[in-house]
Motif scaffolding. Structure first.
Motif, PDB file in Angstrom:
ATOM      1  N   ALA A 110       0.867  -1.176   0.000  1.00 28.44           N
ATOM      2  CA  ALA A 110       0.000   0.000   0.000  1.00 28.44           C
ATOM      3  C   ALA A 110       0.902   1.223   0.000  1.00 28.44           C
ATOM      4  O   ALA A 110       1.654   1.440   0.952  1.00 28.44           O
ATOM      5  CB  ALA A 110      -0.907   0.003   1.218  1.00 28.44           C
ATOM      6  N   GLY A 111       0.871   1.969  -1.077  1.00 23.59           N
ATOM      7  CA  GLY A 111       1.546   3.261  -1.137  1.00 23.59           C
ATOM      8  C   GLY A 111       3.038   3.271  -0.889  1.00 23.59           C
ATOM      9  O   GLY A 111       3.547   4.217  -0.298  1.00 23.59           O
ATOM     10  N   HIS A 112       3.772   2.266  -1.322  1.00 25.24           N
ATOM     11  CA  HIS A 112       5.236   2.211  -1.178  1.00 25.24           C
ATOM     12  C   HIS A 112       5.698   2.303   0.276  1.00 25.24           C
ATOM     13  O   HIS A 112       6.810   2.732   0.544  1.00 25.24           O
ATOM     14  CB  HIS A 112       5.930   3.306  -1.994  1.00 25.24           C
ATOM     15  CG  HIS A 112       5.706   3.211  -3.459  1.00 25.24           C
ATOM     16  ND1 HIS A 112       6.187   2.169  -4.218  1.00 25.24           N
ATOM     17  CD2 HIS A 112       5.032   4.019  -4.308  1.00 25.24           C
ATOM     18  CE1 HIS A 112       5.820   2.354  -5.478  1.00 25.24           C
ATOM     19  NE2 HIS A 112       5.114   3.450  -5.554  1.00 25.24           N
ATOM     20  N   ASP A 113       4.870   1.894   1.216  1.00 26.01           N
ATOM     21  CA  ASP A 113       5.247   1.938   2.625  1.00 26.01           C
ATOM     22  C   ASP A 113       6.005   0.664   2.963  1.00 26.01           C
ATOM     23  O   ASP A 113       5.427  -0.406   3.086  1.00 26.01           O
ATOM     24  CB  ASP A 113       4.002   2.078   3.508  1.00 26.01           C
ATOM     25  CG  ASP A 113       4.354   2.270   4.976  1.00 26.01           C
ATOM     26  OD1 ASP A 113       5.533   2.059   5.365  1.00 26.01           O
ATOM     27  OD2 ASP A 113       3.454   2.627   5.739  1.00 26.01           O
ATOM     28  N   TYR A 114       7.309   0.788   3.145  1.00 34.11           N
ATOM     29  CA  TYR A 114       8.184  -0.354   3.409  1.00 34.11           C
ATOM     30  C   TYR A 114       8.307  -0.646   4.905  1.00 34.11           C
ATOM     31  O   TYR A 114       8.957  -1.593   5.292  1.00 34.11           O
ATOM     32  CB  TYR A 114       9.582  -0.091   2.859  1.00 34.11           C
ATOM     33  CG  TYR A 114       9.689   0.004   1.353  1.00 34.11           C
ATOM     34  CD1 TYR A 114       8.581   0.200   0.541  1.00 34.11           C
ATOM     35  CD2 TYR A 114      10.913  -0.093   0.730  1.00 34.11           C
ATOM     36  CE1 TYR A 114       8.688   0.296  -0.832  1.00 34.11           C
ATOM     37  CE2 TYR A 114      11.037   0.000  -0.642  1.00 34.11           C
ATOM     38  CZ  TYR A 114       9.927   0.193  -1.417  1.00 34.11           C
ATOM     39  OH  TYR A 114      10.042   0.289  -2.779  1.00 34.11           O
ATOM     40  N   ARG A 115       7.720   0.189   5.758  1.00 40.97           N
ATOM     41  CA  ARG A 115       7.945   0.086   7.205  1.00 40.97           C
ATOM     42  C   ARG A 115       6.943  -0.799   7.930  1.00 40.97           C
ATOM     43  O   ARG A 115       7.318  -1.600   8.759  1.00 40.97           O
ATOM     44  CB  ARG A 115       7.955   1.477   7.828  1.00 40.97           C
ATOM     45  CG  ARG A 115       9.112   2.340   7.329  1.00 40.97           C
ATOM     46  CD  ARG A 115       8.967   3.786   7.753  1.00 40.97           C
ATOM     47  NE  ARG A 115       7.851   4.358   6.990  1.00 40.97           N
ATOM     48  CZ  ARG A 115       6.936   5.161   7.474  1.00 40.97           C
ATOM     49  NH1 ARG A 115       6.990   5.543   8.716  1.00 40.97           N
ATOM     50  NH2 ARG A 115       5.961   5.620   6.729  1.00 40.97           N
ATOM     51  N   LEU A 116       5.666  -0.628   7.641  1.00 43.34           N
ATOM     52  CA  LEU A 116       4.642  -1.327   8.409  1.00 43.34           C
ATOM     53  C   LEU A 116       4.296  -2.681   7.800  1.00 43.34           C
ATOM     54  O   LEU A 116       4.102  -2.788   6.595  1.00 43.34           O
ATOM     55  CB  LEU A 116       3.367  -0.477   8.495  1.00 43.34           C
ATOM     56  CG  LEU A 116       3.497   0.853   9.222  1.00 43.34           C
ATOM     57  CD1 LEU A 116       2.197   1.632   9.114  1.00 43.34           C
ATOM     58  CD2 LEU A 116       3.881   0.629  10.675  1.00 43.34           C
ATOM     59  N   LEU A 117       4.181  -3.687   8.623  1.00 44.70           N
ATOM     60  CA  LEU A 117       3.805  -5.016   8.139  1.00 44.70           C
ATOM     61  C   LEU A 117       2.422  -5.000   7.492  1.00 44.70           C
ATOM     62  O   LEU A 117       2.176  -5.713   6.522  1.00 44.70           O
ATOM     63  CB  LEU A 117       3.834  -6.022   9.280  1.00 44.70           C
ATOM     64  CG  LEU A 117       5.217  -6.373   9.821  1.00 44.70           C
ATOM     65  CD1 LEU A 117       5.078  -7.304  11.019  1.00 44.70           C
ATOM     66  CD2 LEU A 117       6.066  -7.011   8.750  1.00 44.70           C
ATOM     67  N   THR A 118       1.519  -4.180   8.008  1.00 48.78           N
ATOM     68  CA  THR A 118       0.169  -4.120   7.447  1.00 48.78           C
ATOM     69  C   THR A 118       0.132  -3.421   6.094  1.00 48.78           C
ATOM     70  O   THR A 118      -0.906  -3.415   5.434  1.00 48.78           O
ATOM     71  CB  THR A 118      -0.799  -3.407   8.411  1.00 48.78           C
ATOM     72  OG1 THR A 118      -0.259  -2.123   8.746  1.00 48.78           O
ATOM     73  CG2 THR A 118      -1.027  -4.246   9.659  1.00 48.78           C
ATOM     74  N   SER A 119       1.247  -2.850   5.663  1.00 47.68           N
ATOM     75  CA  SER A 119       1.311  -2.247   4.332  1.00 47.68           C
ATOM     76  C   SER A 119       1.420  -3.300   3.238  1.00 47.68           C
ATOM     77  O   SER A 119       1.192  -3.004   2.072  1.00 47.68           O
ATOM     78  CB  SER A 119       2.497  -1.285   4.236  1.00 47.68           C
ATOM     79  OG  SER A 119       2.273  -0.190   5.093  1.00 47.68           O
ATOM     80  N   GLN A 120       1.786  -4.517   3.614  1.00 52.20           N
ATOM     81  CA  GLN A 120       1.745  -5.587   2.616  1.00 52.20           C
ATOM     82  C   GLN A 120       0.297  -6.060   2.544  1.00 52.20           C
ATOM     83  O   GLN A 120      -0.203  -6.736   3.435  1.00 52.20           O
ATOM     84  CB  GLN A 120       2.665  -6.758   2.942  1.00 52.20           C
ATOM     85  CG  GLN A 120       2.628  -7.779   1.810  1.00 52.20           C
ATOM     86  CD  GLN A 120       3.654  -8.869   1.919  1.00 52.20           C
ATOM     87  OE1 GLN A 120       4.505  -8.864   2.791  1.00 52.20           O
ATOM     88  NE2 GLN A 120       3.569  -9.816   0.998  1.00 52.20           N
ATOM     89  N   ILE A 121      -0.362  -5.677   1.459  1.00 49.36           N
ATOM     90  CA  ILE A 121      -1.789  -5.965   1.305  1.00 49.36           C
ATOM     91  C   ILE A 121      -2.040  -7.160   0.397  1.00 49.36           C
ATOM     92  O   ILE A 121      -3.186  -7.518   0.142  1.00 49.36           O
ATOM     93  CB  ILE A 121      -2.558  -4.722   0.803  1.00 49.36           C
ATOM     94  CG1 ILE A 121      -2.027  -4.250  -0.551  1.00 49.36           C
ATOM     95  CG2 ILE A 121      -2.484  -3.615   1.854  1.00 49.36           C
ATOM     96  CD1 ILE A 121      -2.847  -3.130  -1.182  1.00 49.36           C
TER      97      ILE A 121
END
Length: 171
Positions: A54-65
Motif C-alpha cells: 500500500a503506497g510504497h510503505d516499506y515500514r509497516l507489516l500491514t502495508s503488505q496488502i
C-alpha cells in the motif's frame, strides 16, 4: 529508488479469490515524460518476494496488502495478478481490493534504475498537450523491487479496459 505510477488497466477480477489481473507498467510516457522500456525489467529478485504494498510503505507489516503472481512482460507492458489478503484483518487490503473492483486501482512500480543505461528524453510538444519543460528519462534497465497500489496515477493515459465500455467519457 524510483516510483512510477500508472492508472491500472484491469484485465480481469476474481472476487471470490481476491485477485485482479492488471497492466502495472507500460512504455507510455508519464506526466514527468519518463518512459520505462518494458523489455529491460530485471524480475529475478522480485519473483522471490513479490509483494503488493500500500503506497510504497516499506515500514509497516500491514502495508503488505497482498502478493503478485504470474508477473510477466507482454509486448510493451508489465502484467501480473494481484492477490489481495482480503478478509484476514488487514483493512488496507480489503479497501485496496474494493477500489480495484470499482475501477479505481492505480499501481506504481518501485524500482532501481541502471542509470548507465538511462537516457534523457527531450520534451515533445503536440497541439493540445503539455510537456514537462525539462523532459524526462528513458529507463533501459531496471530492477523491480515492488508494486504498490496508490491513489494518484502518474500516467493518465492508461485506462481500465474492464470499465471502459460502461463509463461515460470525461468532458
Amino acid at each position: 529508488m524510483y516510483h512510477k505510477v500508472v492508472r491500472a488497466e484491469v484485465k480481469s477480477i476474481d472476487e471470490a479469490r481476491g485477485e485482479v489481473e492488471a497492466v502495472v507498467s507500460s512504455e507510455r510516457p508519464d506526466r514527468s515524460v519518463d518512459i520505462i522500456r518494458q523489455g529491460a525489467w530485471e524480475l529475478r529478485n522480485f519473483k522471490k518476494h513479490p509483494v503488493l504494498l500500500a503506497g510504497h510503505d516499506y515500514r509497516l507489516l500491514t502495508s503488505q496488502i497482498g502478493e503478485w503472481k504470474n508477473v510477466r512482460i507482454e509486448g510493451k507492458e508489465l502484467v501480473g495478478t494481484a492477490v489481495y489478503y482480503t478478509g484476514q484483518g488487514n483493512e488496507q487490503a480489503d479497501w485496496g481490493f474494493q477500489m480495484a473492483m470499482k475501477g479505481k486501482a492505480a499501481f506504481s512500480v518501485g524500482f532501481i534504475p541502471d542509470m548507465a543505461k538511462a537516457q534523457r528524453v527531450r520534451p515533445r510538444y503536440k497541439e493540445g498537450e503539455e510537456a514537462a519543460a525539462s523532459g524526462g528519462w528513458e529507463f533501459n534497465g531496471q530492477e523491480l523491487l515492488e508494486i504498490s497500489q496508490v491513489t494518484i496515477p502518474a500516467n493518465p493515459q492508461a485506462l481500465q479496459r474492464l470499465y471502459e465500455a460502461t463509463m461515460e467519457p470525461e468532458v
